[in-house]
Motif scaffolding. Sequence first.
Motif, mmCIF file in Angstrom:
data_model
loop_
_atom_site.group_PDB
_atom_site.id
_atom_site.type_symbol
_atom_site.label_atom_id
_atom_site.label_comp_id
_atom_site.label_asym_id
_atom_site.label_seq_id
_atom_site.Cartn_x
_atom_site.Cartn_y
_atom_site.Cartn_z
ATOM 1 N N ALA A 252 46.022 41.409 34.509
ATOM 2 C CA ALA A 252 44.728 42.260 34.666
ATOM 3 C C ALA A 252 43.700 41.008 35.590
ATOM 4 C CB ALA A 252 44.043 42.538 33.591
ATOM 5 N N PRO B 84 41.101 39.192 37.654
ATOM 6 C CA PRO B 84 41.201 39.349 39.129
ATOM 7 C C PRO B 84 40.893 37.857 39.481
ATOM 8 C CG PRO B 84 38.994 40.019 38.206
ATOM 9 C CD PRO B 84 40.242 39.939 36.826
ATOM 10 N N TRP C 130 34.319 35.513 35.431
ATOM 11 C CA TRP C 130 33.320 36.345 35.684
ATOM 12 C C TRP C 130 33.006 37.333 34.630
ATOM 13 C CZ3 TRP C 130 33.326 41.288 39.263
ATOM 14 C CH2 TRP C 130 32.092 41.684 39.656
ATOM 15 N N CYS D 114 34.228 40.058 33.593
ATOM 16 C CA CYS D 114 34.465 41.522 33.895
ATOM 17 C C CYS D 114 35.133 42.083 32.679
ATOM 18 C CB CYS D 114 35.377 41.575 35.057
ATOM 19 S SG CYS D 114 37.046 41.124 34.883
ATOM 20 N N SER E 209 38.108 42.516 32.097
ATOM 21 C CA SER E 209 39.623 43.249 32.355
ATOM 22 C C SER E 209 40.731 42.803 31.389
ATOM 23 C CB SER E 209 39.854 42.995 33.952
ATOM 24 O OG SER E 209 39.000 43.458 34.653
ATOM 25 N N LYS F 269 40.081 44.596 28.059
ATOM 26 C CA LYS F 269 40.462 45.817 27.869
ATOM 27 C C LYS F 269 41.915 45.936 27.898
ATOM 28 C CE LYS F 269 36.398 47.543 30.597
ATOM 29 N NZ LYS F 269 35.905 47.887 31.933
ATOM 30 N N ASN G 128 35.617 58.238 30.175
ATOM 31 C CA ASN G 128 35.720 57.427 31.445
ATOM 32 C C ASN G 128 36.766 57.997 32.506
ATOM 33 O OD1 ASN G 128 37.873 56.860 30.241
ATOM 34 N ND2 ASN G 128 37.819 54.473 29.858
ATOM 35 N N ARG G 129 37.605 59.193 32.149
ATOM 36 C CA ARG G 129 38.329 59.820 33.235
ATOM 37 C C ARG G 129 38.334 61.033 33.019
ATOM 38 N NH1 ARG G 129 42.706 55.800 35.630
ATOM 39 N NH2 ARG G 129 43.432 58.055 36.621
ATOM 40 N N ARG H 160 42.620 46.014 38.793
ATOM 41 C CA ARG H 160 41.716 45.442 38.401
ATOM 42 C C ARG H 160 41.242 44.189 39.189
ATOM 43 N NH1 ARG H 160 38.138 48.103 34.913
ATOM 44 N NH2 ARG H 160 39.190 49.335 33.476
ATOM 45 N N SER H 161 41.127 44.560 40.579
ATOM 46 C CA SER H 161 40.823 43.376 41.325
ATOM 47 C C SER H 161 39.362 43.386 42.096
ATOM 48 C CB SER H 161 41.937 43.308 42.684
ATOM 49 O OG SER H 161 41.974 44.399 43.084
ATOM 50 N N GLY H 162 38.959 42.251 42.444
ATOM 51 C CA GLY H 162 37.669 42.404 43.302
ATOM 52 C C GLY H 162 36.384 42.918 42.609
ATOM 53 N N ALA H 163 35.284 43.222 43.548
ATOM 54 C CA ALA H 163 33.953 43.517 42.980
ATOM 55 C C ALA H 163 33.788 44.594 42.081
ATOM 56 C CB ALA H 163 33.147 43.755 44.148
ATOM 57 N N SER I 293 36.095 45.362 39.702
ATOM 58 C CA SER I 293 37.012 45.209 38.613
ATOM 59 C C SER I 293 36.403 45.381 37.021
ATOM 60 C CB SER I 293 37.746 44.000 38.683
ATOM 61 O OG SER I 293 36.532 43.046 38.669
ATOM 62 N N ALA I 294 35.165 45.108 37.274
ATOM 63 C CA ALA I 294 34.489 45.361 35.963
ATOM 64 C C ALA I 294 34.021 47.127 35.645
ATOM 65 C CB ALA I 294 33.347 44.588 35.850
ATOM 66 N N GLU J 296 33.867 53.283 34.527
ATOM 67 C CA GLU J 296 34.430 52.050 33.978
ATOM 68 C C GLU J 296 35.916 52.041 34.546
ATOM 69 O OE1 GLU J 296 37.353 50.330 31.699
ATOM 70 O OE2 GLU J 296 37.319 52.402 31.614
ATOM 71 N N GLN J 297 36.241 53.101 34.952
ATOM 72 C CA GLN J 297 37.770 53.380 35.527
ATOM 73 C C GLN J 297 37.910 53.193 37.083
ATOM 74 O OE1 GLN J 297 41.230 53.955 33.704
ATOM 75 N NE2 GLN J 297 40.132 52.615 32.253
ATOM 76 N N CYS K 209 31.079 39.432 42.807
ATOM 77 C CA CYS K 209 32.515 39.067 42.305
ATOM 78 C C CYS K 209 32.843 37.458 42.766
ATOM 79 C CB CYS K 209 33.691 40.073 42.797
ATOM 80 S SG CYS K 209 35.167 39.314 42.159
#
Lengths: 108, 596
Positions: free
Chosen positions: A24, A26, A48, A50, A52, A55, A104-105, B66-69, B71-72, B150-151, B232
């Motif tokens: 996960a 990044p 960062w 985040c 990820s 989660k 969230n979905r 979950r990559s890049g700007a 991701s969060a 979030e997703q 990011c």
Amino acid sequence: MPPRINPDKCNGCEGLAESKCEEACPGDLMAVDETVMKAYCRSTNDCWDCMSCTKACPRNAIEQRIPYQLGYHKATLKPFMSKNTITWKCKDIYGNEKVYKYRNRMDK
Amino acid sequence: MPNISAKRALQPEQLPKSMEEVQVVNIETDLLIIGGGNAGCFVAVEARKLNPEIRVAIMEKGEIMRSGACSAGMDAINTYIPEGKTPEDLVQWSRAQVGGGPLREDLALSNAEELNEAVDDLERWGLPVLKDENGKTKYRGKWDISIHGEQLKPIMAEKAIEAGADVYNRVAGTGLLMEGDRCVGAMGLGVRDGKLYVFSAKAVVNSTGGAGTLYKSYTADSTDCGAQIWMCPYCVGTGYAMGFRKGAELSSLEQRWVATRTKDFCGPVDTISVGYKAPIINCKGEKIMQQRYAHLGGDAAPRFIRANAPMNEWLEGRGPTYCDTRGLDDATNWQMMCDYLNERPTFVLFLAARGQDPVKEPIEIFGSDPYIMGGHTMGGFWVDIDRMTTIPGLFAAGETAGGNPNKFVGGCAAEGKIAARGAWKYMQGMAQPALDEQQVAAEKERIYAPLMRGGDFDGVSPREMKERLQRLMDEYAGGYSQFYRTNEERLDYALKHIKMLQDQFRFLKAADLHELMQANETMDRVDVAEAVVHHLKARKETRWAGWQTRADYPERDDVNFDCFVETVRDPKTGEVRAFTRPYEQIVPGDRYNYPG
């Protein structure tokens, strides 16, 4: 920001080619020490925050912490993922807990 | 084999010991996308919609879910045209936000026309978009809508994979593959398997994201805070660097993105100031925008003025500055916390770690370090209406495409679709390019050199060089510590030292693949910084204070600078040339004020 790994809970996602946190992150920061099968963050200074990895962890073994220069000991924020909702539990330094739960979905 | 997962990184004893031991993986595709982020995912989906037979490959530095700007996650879509408004209205607003331009109104308009459909795609794909009591999309400002995002990143990534793109995860792009003046692919470092990936393609879309981490952040001075920035930190400007090194024209890099962010923990502020109408106040409790910036529009002042206002308060001795959240009711406060959890979850942890309840204590705010981001401000490649850069076959979308500010999530998605169509049109009748082994060998030498220097080599770590660059840019090229101001002499100083850093690339050393990736990222940062400094030097006026402040030219100069500043680096000599291009107003009306 440093993710902290609870060694009692982490098993390095034994049996997988890469652990869930390794997959996960990044920033390519999470790794697994195969000698003990525990995940670790290779450079906490580059994180960062985040969340990820937190989660993604199937065993809730990862916790995010605020560096002390920015925030005091010890608050916690824990995400719990389910199919289409996320539940966050947050505890501040005085022990007050708040829970946030929402969809969230919409496709699941 | 759509989403190709990476494995655990090679152990030290498994690393290649010589250039000959580096394995090369050749991949032939029709369309190569560099970076599977917000824009890149939409490129993939659109390309496969245009032709389900087309081969699409994504070179992805992280893992696409979950990559890049993004991701969060994300808490809002900042632009979605409401009923009764037109794409022209959005362009007019965007123009006023950047102080009347110049901006590329052709690009902005084509983007605006595509915008709502792209946002609707996200909603159809499963993104929760919040509704009002009548079931209508809920606006939190003039143009921005609230989401529970979030997703967001997994939702976009899943669709790119479903569409049939082959995603090569953990392959960090390093350089373009050229055939004469045309781009015919790109190369990248496998950061887990150590292999060199060579993608030959009929067309390439460069969508790597923008450039954070060129400047020092004010928290980057102690334990665990090196990446405590808003952008990011894994988007380091590689996309710009790859194109710049091959002679692609860069536009408007001097219009940096500097934002007002929550202080100490760099989170978004529009969430509270726009979303919850919390006024910005100084240490005396004065409402800054109303009391000091009323003549410039108050709360509706252009974005750079709002961004610079709190830092001016600090400069003039009236800091700290806050977003006054006191008195919010519980339901609104709960919503605000959910917004943060969706975009910057650790900000909620930060408040808890300060023992702070924003209903009782206002949230402190401060200026960020400067970023180069063509999805927010204007810095990026000069592109034509199809989003092709000045290098044939190389397209740009999202943060990498310049001239068109205020794109944000929806606009980057829309631009992904436009770039996919442009690339599709371009590649018609195009044969698969032949592989130039010499170019591959040269790139291999360049990117693997830091790994091959040997354990005893007395060199420089990627982090040391990154920190040297960040300090240099902060102090000499208008970072936060200088309240974003610079002048000709400081910029010359910065350029001199950037040249020295480029000469010192030969001392960079890496002990493992992660460090090798960082070494390449640092070289990219230095090259992008060189372009940024040339742009700041060439605009001898102050047009967007904060984003671009010249202490030696404090006034706006419409006679000479109501135009775009451009740079090109000669791929053979390395010499950088700066020049201008004219601005063209397409949408009529007042440039400086948005009437709506």
